[in-house]
Scaffold this motif. Sequence first.
Motif, mmCIF file in Angstrom:
data_model
loop_
_atom_site.group_PDB
_atom_site.id
_atom_site.type_symbol
_atom_site.label_atom_id
_atom_site.label_comp_id
_atom_site.label_asym_id
_atom_site.label_seq_id
_atom_site.Cartn_x
_atom_site.Cartn_y
_atom_site.Cartn_z
ATOM 1 N N VAL A 125 55.654 20.808 -2.318
ATOM 2 C CA VAL A 125 54.721 19.622 -2.679
ATOM 3 C C VAL A 125 55.054 19.478 -4.387
ATOM 4 N N GLY A 126 55.244 18.144 -4.719
ATOM 5 C CA GLY A 126 55.515 17.774 -6.053
ATOM 6 C C GLY A 126 54.359 16.919 -6.420
ATOM 7 N N SER A 127 54.005 15.751 -6.346
ATOM 8 C CA SER A 127 53.319 14.855 -6.954
ATOM 9 C C SER A 127 51.885 15.150 -7.010
ATOM 10 N N ARG A 128 51.440 15.780 -5.794
ATOM 11 C CA ARG A 128 50.149 16.221 -5.931
ATOM 12 C C ARG A 128 49.739 17.214 -6.966
ATOM 13 N N PHE A 129 50.655 18.315 -7.424
ATOM 14 C CA PHE A 129 50.414 19.024 -8.360
ATOM 15 C C PHE A 129 50.662 18.555 -9.810
ATOM 16 N N VAL A 130 51.414 17.505 -10.181
ATOM 17 C CA VAL A 130 51.351 16.855 -11.321
ATOM 18 C C VAL A 130 50.052 16.205 -11.518
ATOM 19 N N ALA A 131 49.255 15.819 -10.658
ATOM 20 C CA ALA A 131 47.706 15.574 -10.966
ATOM 21 C C ALA A 131 46.780 16.730 -10.635
ATOM 22 N N SER A 132 47.262 18.068 -11.452
ATOM 23 C CA SER A 132 46.490 19.123 -11.434
ATOM 24 C C SER A 132 45.874 19.390 -12.776
ATOM 25 N N GLU A 133 44.994 20.247 -12.949
ATOM 26 C CA GLU A 133 44.663 20.495 -14.383
ATOM 27 C C GLU A 133 45.731 21.476 -15.211
ATOM 28 N N GLU A 134 46.193 22.179 -14.177
ATOM 29 C CA GLU A 134 47.329 22.905 -15.084
ATOM 30 C C GLU A 134 48.559 22.515 -15.284
ATOM 31 N N SER A 135 48.985 21.383 -14.800
ATOM 32 C CA SER A 135 50.265 20.758 -14.939
ATOM 33 C C SER A 135 50.543 20.478 -16.610
ATOM 34 N N SER A 136 52.018 20.554 -17.003
ATOM 35 C CA SER A 136 51.929 20.170 -18.527
ATOM 36 C C SER A 136 51.906 18.493 -18.533
ATOM 37 N N ALA A 137 51.712 17.741 -17.689
ATOM 38 C CA ALA A 137 51.898 16.445 -17.622
ATOM 39 C C ALA A 137 50.992 15.961 -18.738
ATOM 40 N N HIS A 138 51.239 14.774 -19.465
ATOM 41 C CA HIS A 138 50.288 14.086 -20.414
ATOM 42 C C HIS A 138 49.146 13.732 -19.854
ATOM 43 N N ILE A 139 47.918 13.687 -20.172
ATOM 44 C CA ILE A 139 46.547 13.331 -19.305
ATOM 45 C C ILE A 139 46.698 12.010 -19.125
ATOM 46 N N ASP A 140 47.529 10.937 -20.041
ATOM 47 C CA ASP A 140 47.392 9.583 -19.499
ATOM 48 C C ASP A 140 48.197 9.423 -18.388
ATOM 49 N N PHE A 141 49.386 10.266 -18.180
ATOM 50 C CA PHE A 141 50.335 10.087 -17.098
ATOM 51 C C PHE A 141 49.516 10.717 -15.815
ATOM 52 N N LYS A 142 48.971 11.607 -16.021
ATOM 53 C CA LYS A 142 48.124 12.113 -14.765
ATOM 54 C C LYS A 142 47.230 11.124 -14.125
ATOM 55 N N ARG A 143 46.712 10.336 -15.200
ATOM 56 C CA ARG A 143 45.644 9.219 -14.924
ATOM 57 C C ARG A 143 46.416 7.885 -14.127
ATOM 58 N N VAL A 144 47.714 7.723 -14.845
ATOM 59 C CA VAL A 144 48.557 6.674 -14.079
ATOM 60 C C VAL A 144 48.793 6.859 -12.708
ATOM 61 N N VAL A 145 49.080 8.347 -12.243
ATOM 62 C CA VAL A 145 49.324 8.962 -11.020
ATOM 63 C C VAL A 145 47.851 8.668 -10.154
ATOM 64 N N VAL A 146 46.682 8.980 -10.720
ATOM 65 C CA VAL A 146 45.563 8.729 -9.874
ATOM 66 C C VAL A 146 45.175 7.485 -9.541
ATOM 67 N N ASP A 147 45.547 6.527 -10.729
ATOM 68 C CA ASP A 147 45.364 5.029 -10.463
ATOM 69 C C ASP A 147 46.373 4.293 -9.412
ATOM 70 N N ALA A 148 47.473 5.294 -9.329
ATOM 71 C CA ALA A 148 48.650 4.543 -8.556
ATOM 72 C C ALA A 148 48.263 3.980 -7.072
ATOM 73 N N LYS A 149 48.902 3.008 -6.889
ATOM 74 C CA LYS A 149 48.547 2.206 -5.457
ATOM 75 C C LYS A 149 50.013 2.386 -4.643
ATOM 76 N N GLU A 150 49.718 2.247 -3.393
ATOM 77 C CA GLU A 150 50.767 1.891 -2.549
ATOM 78 C C GLU A 150 51.772 0.857 -3.205
ATOM 79 N N GLY A 151 52.999 1.135 -3.229
ATOM 80 C CA GLY A 151 53.928 0.059 -3.843
ATOM 81 C C GLY A 151 54.386 0.272 -5.281
ATOM 82 N N ASP A 152 53.674 0.991 -5.977
ATOM 83 C CA ASP A 152 53.735 1.081 -7.442
ATOM 84 C C ASP A 152 54.848 2.050 -7.977
#
Length: 313
Positions: free
Chosen positions: A192-219
């Motif tokens: 599992v990759g993408s789901r763990f990007v939007a975790s508290e512990e991933s080192s992704a920038h918070i703005d990128f995590k928000r993009v992931v959470v806001d992403a829709k089908e086709g994005d």
Amino acid sequence: MPNKITELFNIKYPIIQAGMIWNSGWKLASASSNAGVLGLIGAGSMYPEVLREHIQKCKNATQKPFGVNVPMLYPNIQEIMDIIVEEEVEIVFTSAGNPKTWTSWLQDKGITVAHVVSSVKFALKAQEAGVDAIVAEGFEAGGHNGRDETTTLALIPMVKEQIKVPLIAAGGIATGKAMLATMILGADGVQVGSRFVASEESSAHIDFKRVVVDAKEGDTQLTLKELAPVRLIKNKFYNDIQQLYKVSPTPEQLKELLGRARAKHGMFEGDLEEGELEIGQIAGLIHDIKPVAKIVEDIMNEFEIAKKEVSEL
Ligand SMILES: Cc1cc2nc3c(=O)[nH]c(=O)nc-3n(C[C@H](O)[C@H](O)[C@H](O)COP(=O)(O)O)c2cc1C
């Protein structure tokens, strides 16, 4: 739930937290291992000594098994592998390269080796190289991917038909239902990759995590097939690539546009316009940023419920 994958890696659940450049440092890997899955440190975005530091911090943060993902397209691979051996890492997931190059070298030192592929052809090559497990990654997956566009639903049973080693499905799996589906198709576990990007512990920038959470089908879209195919968010950088494609660019022109450190700028530093924002299609189903332990708990609860529902069909 003991099975081939839990036994191979000595973990509780047959789930691998994917190695992901700029996202999976020691915090994500140790949290994943502590939650009962296999945590992987993504070496692809680390200088060798940075990797050593992450391995040492991970060892301090968990008593459970964890591993390192090594995409073989980056430089310094010998140095990276030497550090892995010196630090007594027990599990390595190789990707983006020839599995023959490192598999037996690592296994001779007692290391368990899994290799990531995106086609039946490369799965057979990995099996021939003697790997202990194969990760078969479908077209839906985030990050670098194969050219053949074979989806997880089609790839898993086709790989299963041809190989004997334990099989891990990847691409589009963020829920217990998807985990069960791929296991019905023949997988012994999931990565599992993408789901763990939007975790508290991933080192992704918070703005990128928000993009992931806001992403829709086709994005998201798979692009840059001429260089190294990659699935990413359709942001300004993606639109610039599309503009360049209109003039039939040479690989050199594409390389020039890609430039250096785009992935770091995007995912780690939060440059949402010019950065490379790697994520999978399943981002459209990820609606929140959660602690890793909660992600794993939710996946496993849903998996058990889905298993019961399926048996009642
Ligand atoms: C942000 C990001 C970075 C990634 N980096 C790597 C990497 O460094 N090495 C690798 O083998 N795969 C990499 N991948 C692929 C993952 O390891 C995994 O196979 C994939 O994310 C699974 O599909 P999913 O995103 O649909 O869960 C990356 C994926 C993402 C989303």
